[in-house]
Design an enzyme around this catalytic site. Structure first.
Site, PDB file in Angstrom:
ATOM      1  N   THR A 175     -21.285  -8.792  19.991  1.00 29.32           N
ATOM      2  CA  THR A 175     -22.020  -8.101  18.932  1.00 29.32           C
ATOM      3  C   THR A 175     -21.474  -6.698  18.669  1.00 29.32           C
ATOM      4  O   THR A 175     -21.129  -5.963  19.595  1.00 29.32           O
ATOM      5  CB  THR A 175     -23.506  -8.005  19.323  1.00 29.32           C
ATOM      6  OG1 THR A 175     -24.002  -9.326  19.481  1.00 29.32           O
ATOM      7  CG2 THR A 175     -24.315  -7.269  18.282  1.00 29.32           C
ATOM      8  N   GLY A 214     -25.003  -6.016  27.332  1.00 24.53           N
ATOM      9  CA  GLY A 214     -25.648  -6.001  28.650  1.00 24.53           C
ATOM     10  C   GLY A 214     -24.652  -5.672  29.741  1.00 24.53           C
ATOM     11  O   GLY A 214     -23.504  -6.120  29.697  1.00 24.53           O
ATOM     12  N   GLU A 454     -28.818 -14.303  20.794  1.00 21.69           N
ATOM     13  CA  GLU A 454     -28.175 -15.614  20.973  1.00 21.69           C
ATOM     14  C   GLU A 454     -28.404 -16.478  19.729  1.00 21.69           C
ATOM     15  O   GLU A 454     -28.604 -17.684  19.828  1.00 21.69           O
ATOM     16  CB  GLU A 454     -28.741 -16.314  22.215  1.00 21.69           C
ATOM     17  CG  GLU A 454     -28.700 -15.451  23.458  1.00 21.69           C
ATOM     18  CD  GLU A 454     -27.477 -15.691  24.326  1.00 21.69           C
ATOM     19  OE1 GLU A 454     -26.910 -16.782  24.269  1.00 21.69           O
ATOM     20  OE2 GLU A 454     -27.067 -14.752  25.040  1.00 21.69           O
TER      21      GLU A 454
END
Lengths: 648, 648
Positions: A175, A214, A454
């Site tokens: 992303t 993350g 997702e």
């Protein structure tokens, strides 16, 4: 320690002597008289252990692994703790992650060898602490999975051991600030320099910064970066590269800049960050080259000719995430329903003094909890089927497509259902639902993101509907006409109704798009004007396959559990049709009198469920050890006695 | 600093030259071609300032007070800050509260003199920080209001000054662990001892502990305690007493025990606590004796004979809280819509490279945001009417009843609408909606409780429906038949449709209850079997009064704003009917063809709103200074440039 049921029985006996020898776990008979709807369920008793195991449906070796993991999760480090700032959350999550890894409870090797076991482990970690499962999921399911499935042997040899030991904590650099759903539009570039045999990874603008990554803010050392590959100014589309972002000592790597995504609604334990690459050079070997490779001299080679198909292969690792979201969302739904339902059967409010009414006896409470209990049972079967499809070792192209469609549809519908269930449970518990200690609130925050990550739910449903449209256009879709019978509790009637709705929607979609094409518009333009039908159709498909799987599940169920499962099926069906009654009536998919019957059936089915609702949630396949909520214990008043501190 | 519009215009001009002289604030024309629904709105331009002021509808002196408060709220102490543990949240909230009080911006005297001004101040504080408004609301609107309206002159003289200076921080001791909605069932006792002329306040069991009491965990020194009054073993019902719970030095008062409610989903800045009284003695004067008094010798005197009516008087102070929740929920809805809509008009995804489509152009986005924008505008008028009703100085009994019914209904419906809007906005913003910095997420957490406190929404809707049923039975309810015309954009058609639904529901409720009574059941038992209709009816009433107030508002609106307001009314109506289409069709409240027309109208009305949606939210009456969200700024990419830290 006494079992939950034993304690509940004791306290109920204490509060109100049963008059039937204590066979009923909770004897509501005195109160049920207040509810004028029949209090006698026609549903016979079932074996709770048997139903729980059937809902779980895991083979023996996975049950053993799960049991071992559950033992590990009794370690004090996993005890609930909420009152922390972001730094403390992240540190605790890191320590928990390391504990799990050191115990060998989860690994990339495992993921490769036995994906079902891996999946079940992550499910359990999610029930324990969603930050923990997401942090490990990013590392293993995304970063590790990319290395495993987009890389080749040289990458496996180089990385897998370090991934499994957490020596090389990983990030998944897909992303960007400017591109989420549209992965093909990422702006980060990877330019091959044949002189040095390196790729130059670059962030050309602030909108190209990797965003929400993350493990990036603190712990990640390597990142699987999605970037547009250029060789000699020729564009080859999105490829994935392993890029070091931190040195082993934790300092940030050269030509990399990192910022923190900061405070979030939930998942505070995950250190999401933002990454910029300043013409960062990496060796040629760092291209994950399974589907497309660059030779030393800059020659591009790929076994997949189509750029589109190549891109599809690159993003395939995301499917596992969608399977996990579906199953985690379902587990959390069940856990919230267990908490709210137990409270609803023990909390009393209004009525005569000393004998106030249990709040579950209010129709408003039943109509919120019972259809959701039924739906959770229903989706158990379609989600389990998805898990099996996903874990099948040798998939043909039809299997691969099925997993894509099912995971897209179920991820969207189940994550929305979970959000709805958490909301209803929160409200059903009143102020108690707002307390972190009762768990519902925190799941609400932590799992909120699953509807848009997702794959955004609306975008995913487009995958489902697009496929149905193609099937229709290729003549492979069997249309179903409406059933104007009125036997609303027969499976044949039910499935035909849901198939009719799907048929009708896919035909509407097709004709609306055709009309757009006739007016000279492109397929994409036509598609955009139909997104309302697209969304409806995607949901209709998921409802239909869920009803089918549910029925197949009932067929194979232990016989004592069939009546309660059928009750759930009927309530699931009535609820779903009632929610969409305008559509059914407007398009003559149901007779008006039958529609009325469906509406009326909900109160009747709720009355059927009233005497057994508590038994039913206590038959859910959610390990009791994760339920800390004081309101879910046998005597919630006792849980709030003076001096019992709950300061975590 | 340039205005938001100016900056937006500049950046839009920069990104994409307008071809109409820059008259449009955002020129979507290039992109709108992709959307095949007509991009040309028939809605002429309006004056944004004028619409904003009209939506606010406050008299001049309140605008001045508001402006002063907004200046105060620019102090750095009110700057957003999220990354804190519970202790830090509470300390910051305390310091903010003291700042507001010291500035004289809010007081009980003000509440008494000019409730509208008080209300508007709390609304602004809520937009700034919900913990702050709730902490002050507990102190002034609940504790202070109890002293003011349940107490008499001796209490006013003794307490008001100290309340207004925060010398005597107060709590509102109504809810107990075992009793929330059922206030009449509280277990705390107040026994009069005529020998010492004292009341003995006692917590007889753990279920009687005062629970969720704001300000109790740390700062409260006095508490207005709801307790069952006993004199010589005779029970006189619930009365309210001022009970010291802390000494001026902050230590806990004798015969009082306090525990902390701990970590919550939101409102971390409010120190909710739990209180036990161990035969705590308080002087006779501490009974708030306006509606019932105990003389020295123990003689009970009251101007209200009926126990029920006396109880009604005791809980009357709660009405103000419901008014405030309605208006705060509406403000927050608007703010979230401003944030999500601005982002939707600037965020691009998919489409041709370099000219990706603005996400607002996707029908799925429009169908989520636009009906909610229209609904927020609609409810502005019914909520403003409620505020005026509530603030009317000399209310007769009909006024009092109206305020009760309207505040119950609007509190429930608007707080649910707000929850739905925050959810939709969160999802429409994708990952950005999950970031605390974009504000939507935190409002979601902080305002979650408003559906169940100050009256659970389902319980409140019963108040509404009960009243309608009584009106029907007394022959004062005018029934309306269905309108089988098809002019869905005419107000006459619209209001008749909503009136028909309400009529039909109240008749159904009546006949269903009658049938129960005929079967020998009590009214209460009958009522319980109809709670589904009760809820529907309560909501139907609120929709109907909202449409009526909206139309009255359109009639009086500045003429340039009428077309956009009418568009909102039509979309609000179509959306509401579409949501409940099954009901309309099942009960012949609408012809099938008209139902289809209503369904189809939504996409058409969304297309009408597309060119003006951004202007519309920018005309909302929400002060710009509260909008910090980076995604709501003119160039969100710039807000995330490297080096711009947002570590609060």
């Amino acid at each position: 320690m006494e079992s939950y049921e034993q304690r509940l029985k004791n306290i109920v006996n204490h509060l109100q002597p049963t008059n039937n020898g204590g066979i009923e776990m909770v004897d509501c008979s005195a109160d049920l008289e207040v509810n004028t709807i029949s209090s006698n369920s026609s549903i016979p008793k079932w074996n709770k252990q048997e139903l729980s195991q059937y809902l779980e449906s895991a083979p023996e070796h996975i049950r053993v692994a799960k049991k071992n993991l559950l033992e590990l999760l009794k370690d004090p480090i996993f005890a609930p703790k909420y009152n922390m700032n972001v730094q403390e959350w992240r540190e605790l999550t890191l320590q928990r992650a390391i504990k799990v890894i050191k115990a060998g409870a989860i690994s990339l090797a495992e993921f490769n060898r036995d994906p079902m076991k891996y999946l079940v482990s992550l499910e359990m970690l999610n029930l324990c602490d969603p930050s923990l499962s997401v942090k490990l999921g990013v590392h293993f399911s995304l970063f590790g999975n990319a290395v495993l499935n987009l890389g080749t042997e040289k990458h496996h040899l180089k990385y897998i051991k370090d991934i499994d030991s957490w020596k090389l904590p990983g990030c998944f650099g897909m992303t960007e600030l400017g591109h989420g759903s549209n992965v093909q539009g990422v702006e980060t570039t990877a330019t091959y320099d044949k002189n040095t045999e390196e790729f130059i990874i670059n962030t050309p603008s602030d909108s190209a910064q990797k965003f929400w990554i993350g493990n990036a803010a603190l712990h990640g050392q390597a990142c699987s970066v999605f970037a547009q590959l250029y060789i000699d100014n020729v564009h080859y589309g999105v490829h994935v590269f392993v890029v070091p972002i931190r040195n082993p000592d934790g300092t940030i790597a050269q030509n990399v800049r990192i910022m923190d995504n900061g405070h979030k609604l939930g998942l505070q334990g995950v250190d999401n960050g933002r990454i910029w690459f300043d013409n960062k050079r990496i060796p040629r070997d760092n291209l994950l080259n399974k589907f497309g490779d660059v030779q030393k001299d800059g020659t591009y080679v790929s076994s997949i000719q189509s750029k589109g198909k190549r891109f599809g292969a690159m993003v395939a690792p995301l499917v596992g995430g969608r399977v996990l979201i579906s199953t985690s969302a379902l587990n959390v739904s069940k856990m919230a329903l267990m908490i709210a339902t137990r409270y609803a059967y023990s909390r009393r409010q209004f009525g005569s003094k000393g004998n106030e009414i249990r709040i579950i006896e209010y129709l408003t409470h039943q109509r919120r909890l019972f259809p959701m209990i039924a739906s959770s049972v229903a989706f158990t079967f379609s989600v389990e089927k998805l898990k099996r499809l996903y874990c099948e070792p040798n998939k043909n192209s039809q299997n691969v497509k099925d997993v894509h469609i099912w995971s897209s549809g179920l991820k969207a519908v189940v994550s929305w259902m979970k959000t709805n269930i958490l909301q209803l449970c929160r409200e059903c518990c009143g102020g108690q639902g707002f307390s972190s200690f009762n768990q519902i609130a925190l799941f609400k925050s932590d799992l909120e993101i699953d509807m848009t990550y997702e794959g955004d739910n609306h975008v995913l449903l487009q995958q489902v509907s697009r496929n149905l449209l193609v099937e229709l256009q290729k003549g492979r879709y069997t249309l179903t006409s409406a059933n104007h019978d009125s036997n609303i509790h027969s499976y044949d009637f039910q499935i035909q109704s849901l198939k009719w709705r799907e048929s009708n929607l896919v035909q509407t979609l097709s004709s609306r798009i055709m009309a757009q094409l006739d007016q000279g518009r492109s397929l994409e333009q036509g598609w955009n004007t139909c997104l309302d039908v697209v969304t409806q159709l995607g949901k209709a498909f998921v409802d239909r396959i869920t009803l089918e799987e549910f029925q197949a599940g009932i067929k194979n169920a232990p016989s004592s559990t069939k009546p309660v499962l059928e009750l759930c099926r009927n309530l699931f069906f009535s609820w779903k049709v009632n929610e969409d009654l305008g559509y059914f009536l407007c398009h003559d998919g149901i007779a008006t009198q039958t529609a009325q019957k469906v509406q009326d059936s909900i109160n009747i089915l709720c009355a059927e469920m009233l005497p057994i609702g508590l038994d039913l949630v206590n038959s859910f396949n959610v390990p009791e050890q994760f339920i800390h909520a004081p309101i879910a214990q046998s005597d919630y008043i006792q849980e709030f006695r003076y001096g019992l501190n709950r300061n975590y």
